[in-house]
Design a protein around this motif. Sequence first.
Motif, PDB file in Angstrom:
ATOM      1  N   THR A  28     -25.377  35.432 -65.622  1.00  0.00           N
ATOM      2  CA  THR A  28     -26.824  35.393 -66.426  1.00  0.00           C
ATOM      3  C   THR A  28     -26.673  34.667 -67.801  1.00  0.00           C
ATOM      4  O   THR A  28     -26.904  33.398 -68.074  1.00  0.00           O
ATOM      5  N   HIS A  60     -21.148  47.439 -67.886  1.00  0.00           N
ATOM      6  CA  HIS A  60     -20.413  46.710 -66.557  1.00  0.00           C
ATOM      7  C   HIS A  60     -19.444  47.261 -66.002  1.00  0.00           C
ATOM      8  O   HIS A  60     -18.308  47.432 -66.746  1.00  0.00           O
ATOM      9  N   SER A 174     -30.279  39.358 -66.611  1.00  0.00           N
ATOM     10  CA  SER A 174     -30.506  40.201 -65.321  1.00  0.00           C
ATOM     11  C   SER A 174     -32.034  40.706 -65.178  1.00  0.00           C
ATOM     12  O   SER A 174     -32.614  41.062 -66.269  1.00  0.00           O
TER      13      SER A 174
HETATM   14  O1  TXA Z   1     -27.844  39.661 -68.073  1.00  0.00           O
HETATM   15  C1  TXA Z   1     -27.828  40.514 -68.656  1.00  0.00           C
HETATM   16  O2  TXA Z   1     -28.383  41.662 -68.398  1.00  0.00           O
HETATM   17  C2  TXA Z   1     -26.779  40.465 -69.899  1.00  0.00           C
HETATM   18  C3  TXA Z   1     -25.365  40.224 -69.284  1.00  0.00           C
HETATM   19  C4  TXA Z   1     -24.253  40.252 -70.525  1.00  0.00           C
HETATM   20  O3  TXA Z   1     -24.998  41.089 -68.645  1.00  0.00           O
HETATM   21  N1  TXA Z   1     -27.005  41.655 -70.652  1.00  0.00           N
HETATM   22  C5  TXA Z   1     -28.092  41.757 -71.382  1.00  0.00           C
HETATM   23  O4  TXA Z   1     -28.005  43.057 -72.327  1.00  0.00           O
HETATM   24  O5  TXA Z   1     -29.094  40.943 -71.349  1.00  0.00           O
HETATM   25  P1  TXA Z   1     -29.052  43.283 -73.724  1.00  0.00           P
HETATM   26  O6  TXA Z   1     -28.374  44.343 -74.271  1.00  0.00           O
HETATM   27  O7  TXA Z   1     -29.168  42.009 -74.366  1.00  0.00           O
HETATM   28  O8  TXA Z   1     -30.201  43.625 -72.666  1.00  0.00           O
HETATM   29  C6  TXA Z   1     -30.203  44.869 -71.959  1.00  0.00           C
HETATM   30  C7  TXA Z   1     -31.697  45.717 -72.277  1.00  0.00           C
HETATM   31  C8  TXA Z   1     -31.730  46.119 -73.493  1.00  0.00           C
HETATM   32  O9  TXA Z   1     -33.184  45.678 -73.840  1.00  0.00           O
HETATM   33  C9  TXA Z   1     -31.915  47.587 -73.365  1.00  0.00           C
HETATM   34  O10 TXA Z   1     -32.856  48.078 -74.306  1.00  0.00           O
HETATM   35  C10 TXA Z   1     -31.915  47.703 -71.876  1.00  0.00           C
HETATM   36  O11 TXA Z   1     -31.363  46.627 -71.396  1.00  0.00           O
HETATM   37  N2  TXA Z   1     -31.243  49.127 -71.336  1.00  0.00           N
HETATM   38  C11 TXA Z   1     -29.942  49.147 -71.254  1.00  0.00           C
HETATM   39  N3  TXA Z   1     -30.039  50.434 -70.990  1.00  0.00           N
HETATM   40  C12 TXA Z   1     -30.938  51.030 -70.889  1.00  0.00           C
HETATM   41  C13 TXA Z   1     -31.394  52.458 -70.436  1.00  0.00           C
HETATM   42  N4  TXA Z   1     -30.542  53.589 -70.202  1.00  0.00           N
HETATM   43  N5  TXA Z   1     -32.671  52.702 -70.263  1.00  0.00           N
HETATM   44  C14 TXA Z   1     -33.653  51.400 -70.425  1.00  0.00           C
HETATM   45  N6  TXA Z   1     -33.471  50.338 -70.908  1.00  0.00           N
HETATM   46  C15 TXA Z   1     -32.131  50.004 -70.986  1.00  0.00           C
END
Ligand code: TXA
Length: 321
Positions: A28, A60, A174
Amino acid sequence: MKTVITSNVTKAVEILRNGGLVAFPTETVYGLGADATNVSAVRKIFHAKERPYDHPLIVHIAGIEQLGDWAQDVSSEAMKLAQVFWPGPLTMILKKQLHVLDIVTGWQDTIGLRVPRHPVARSLLHEFGSGIAAPSANKFTHISPTTAISVYEELDDEVDLILDGGDCAIGLESTIIDMTSTVPTILRPGVITPAEIEDVLGITIRSSRQDKPLVRAPGMHHLHYAPKTKVVLVETKNIANSVKKLATQELPAVVVTWSDVVLDADVSQVKMPNDAAAYAKRIYQTLRSLDAQNYQVMLVEHVPDGLAWDAIRDRLSKASQ
Ligand code: TXA
Ligand code: MG
């Protein structure tokens, strides 16, 4: 501290074990990774990104066999999705195991889990053997990086090592689905569509299209996925007029289009593919390189209505708020 850009996975694993930060490619976007069991390592992610602590991180893992190490009470529906879509661009929100660090989950009782399919991410995760907490490897609210060089430009020397795995094949983050709600709910659209998920589960799920506002919607900060230059979305039929207006205001502008709309030769125009997958793969890199030039405004043509364009429409609308 000096960042190393390399393809040496063993070196990356050593850095993770020592509590350092490793940026790595996924299919991604690039992620900024740390050992998910090491509080001080995970804290460095928030520091490097200048990200508030209440935004949880995705953990991950190498494969479905590690799912139970991080999540509990995993439903048969969640197992089905894992079997069909992992490794791949699907993040599932599940009930966390008790040991999972609060700093990773934003003090919630849930965890976001994903098995990426990029070969470099896979070998990193296999060799490391445990979970890697990783958000996209950009500063908070900026555009996610899809090349190793963009990671370096975003984070300078705040990351110990960048694993170079070339350009990301998908180019958008993703799909995130909350599997802890009574009805599975899409929190962030991505290339895996609600229809594909419904096909697998045989039930109707909820997606941000039907239900607003969402409770724990990620990326719902008022500005997200955004270049520094102002982004204005314009309908195809209004592009020519908007360009004229900007010309009278003498604002340096660039127009990003996908249709065959023809503009005056003296307007800067970037033509994007008219196929959603090809457009997605290029859009962040395009916005990033235009952002480095001296435009005051980027006019971006509305993308088509089809489902395949949902994730792109979502990111562009956030970039333009
Ligand atoms: O494609 C992707 O998902 C990429 C690659 C590196 O894996 N990662 C990504 O991570 O986009 P990030 O942190 O930029 O976005 C992940 C989102 C964040 O907005 C976060 O709030 C949400 O996922 N998230 C993570 N854990 C969560 C949880 N337990 N409950 C609700 N939202 C969550
Ligand atoms: Mg992000």
